[in-house]
Design a protein around this motif. Structure first.
Motif, short mmCIF file in Angstrom:
data_model
loop_
_atom_site.label_atom_id
_atom_site.label_comp_id
_atom_site.label_asym_id
_atom_site.label_seq_id
_atom_site.Cartn_x
_atom_site.Cartn_y
_atom_site.Cartn_z
N ALA A 94 0.85 -1.19 0.00
CA ALA A 94 0.00 0.00 0.00
C ALA A 94 0.89 1.24 0.00
O ALA A 94 1.94 1.24 0.63
CB ALA A 94 -0.90 0.01 1.24
N ALA A 95 0.48 2.27 -0.73
CA ALA A 95 1.32 3.46 -0.83
C ALA A 95 0.47 4.70 -1.06
O ALA A 95 -0.55 4.67 -1.74
CB ALA A 95 2.33 3.30 -1.97
N VAL A 96 0.96 5.81 -0.47
CA VAL A 96 0.35 7.12 -0.69
C VAL A 96 1.39 8.18 -0.36
O VAL A 96 2.28 7.95 0.46
CB VAL A 96 -0.93 7.31 0.17
N GLY A 97 1.29 9.31 -1.01
CA GLY A 97 2.16 10.44 -0.70
C GLY A 97 1.37 11.72 -0.73
O GLY A 97 0.18 11.74 -1.09
N LEU A 154 4.87 5.62 2.64
CA LEU A 154 4.50 7.04 2.61
C LEU A 154 5.55 7.79 1.80
O LEU A 154 6.72 7.85 2.19
CB LEU A 154 4.41 7.60 4.03
N ALA A 155 5.13 8.35 0.66
CA ALA A 155 6.07 8.91 -0.31
C ALA A 155 6.30 10.41 -0.16
O ALA A 155 6.37 11.15 -1.14
CB ALA A 155 5.60 8.59 -1.73
N GLY A 206 5.89 10.52 -5.11
CA GLY A 206 4.79 11.48 -5.01
C GLY A 206 5.15 12.76 -5.73
O GLY A 206 5.65 12.76 -6.84
N HIS A 207 4.84 13.92 -5.10
CA HIS A 207 5.29 15.26 -5.52
C HIS A 207 4.50 15.86 -6.67
O HIS A 207 4.20 17.05 -6.64
CB HIS A 207 6.78 15.22 -5.86
N ALA A 208 4.18 15.08 -7.70
CA ALA A 208 3.52 15.62 -8.89
C ALA A 208 2.00 15.52 -8.75
O ALA A 208 1.39 14.53 -9.16
CB ALA A 208 4.00 14.88 -10.13
N GLN A 266 -1.53 11.80 -3.34
CA GLN A 266 -2.96 11.63 -3.08
C GLN A 266 -3.85 12.39 -4.07
O GLN A 266 -4.91 11.87 -4.46
CB GLN A 266 -3.29 12.03 -1.64
N PRO A 267 -3.47 13.60 -4.52
CA PRO A 267 -4.31 14.25 -5.53
C PRO A 267 -4.39 13.49 -6.84
O PRO A 267 -5.30 13.72 -7.64
CB PRO A 267 -3.60 15.60 -5.73
N VAL A 268 -3.44 12.56 -7.08
CA VAL A 268 -3.46 11.75 -8.30
C VAL A 268 -4.31 10.49 -8.08
O VAL A 268 -5.19 10.17 -8.89
CB VAL A 268 -2.04 11.36 -8.73
#
Length: 241
Positions: free
Chosen positions: A5-8, A36-37, A204-206, A226-228
């Motif tokens: 599982a992953a999220v940033g 967590l990214a 993440g980041h983008a 997360q916005p992606v």
């Protein structure tokens, strides 16, 4: 099968306490670990880090993280890291960790990363000292990621994951203005991943980017900002070697 599982880019602050905890508590049903990214906080303050810590403390799966640029903004990354580690989070910066899962041992190599751009459109280590240092920062970061992944190969892990905040490929930046791509990642990270070897790369980041990408060497890259992904986390499955 190993379930990651992953999220940033959750950008937590005092008003977001408790938003992710209910979803995180379902992790044992669908994942073996949580990555967590980076950009876990809004401004990189210890107070915001404590919000994140309460969100992930005592989860029934291991939690591994890297910091992002937002987590450095208040110039207290050591304090942010200490708060997260006290809550049981493994925070990596040029390091690795091994998690024993039901499907096998998975190694995670993590580094924040930095910018610089991508092949054909990248900054060079030339000119003013500040420009040289910009590129050297990314090179040092990529070198440490390479070393951490190589150590995991020698440790005999069933699968290896590269965890960064900045992107290693341009694919997952699709949707972001091209003018800012050099500030969103660097091909040096992808080179490190390809030469050392990995089964999955997560970043993440983008915020306006795309989820799916791939390095030149064929390693899957996933942008989990997360916005992606628009959810508390995504789950990726790795077949143990």
């Amino acid at each position: 099968m190993i379930r990651v599982a992953a999220v940033g880019d959750i950008h937590m602050g005092p008003d977001s306490q408790g938003l992710l905890r209910p979803a995180f508590e379902t992790l044992p049903d669908c994942a073996d670990l949580l990555l967590l990214a980076g950009d876990l906080t809004r401004h990189g303050t210890p107070e915001e880090a404590r919000v994140v810590a309460r969100e992930v403390r005592d989860l029934p799966v291991p939690v591994v993280a890297v910091l992002g640029n937002h987590d450095h903004h208040d110039e207290q990354p050591e304090e942010v890291t200490a708060v997260l580690r006290e809550a049981g989070v493994t925070v990596l910066e040029g390091e690795n960790t091994v998690v024993d899962c039901a499907g096998g041992r998975v190694g995670v190599a993590g580094v924040k990363g930095f910018g610089g751009g991508f092949v054909g459109r990248s900054a060079g280590e030339f000119g003013e000292p500040v420009m040289k240092e910009f590129v050297r920062t990314t090179r040092r970061s990529a070198d440490s990621l390479h070393a951490a992944l190589k150590e995991l190969a020698e440790a005999g892990c069933a699968a290896r994951v590269a965890l960064t905040h900045f992107s290693p490929v341009a694919d997952t930046l699709a949707g972001e203005p091209p003018e800012i791509h050099p500030f969103l990642g660097s091909y040096l990270l992808a080179e490190a991943i390809d030469t050392a070897g990995a089964d999955l790369a997560v970043h993440g980041h983008a915020h306006l980017g795309a989820e799916h990408g791939m390095t030149a060497g064929g390693v899957r890259v996933r942008n989990v900002a997360q916005p992606v992904i628009r959810r508390a986390f995504n789950v990726y499955r790795l077949v143990a070697a």
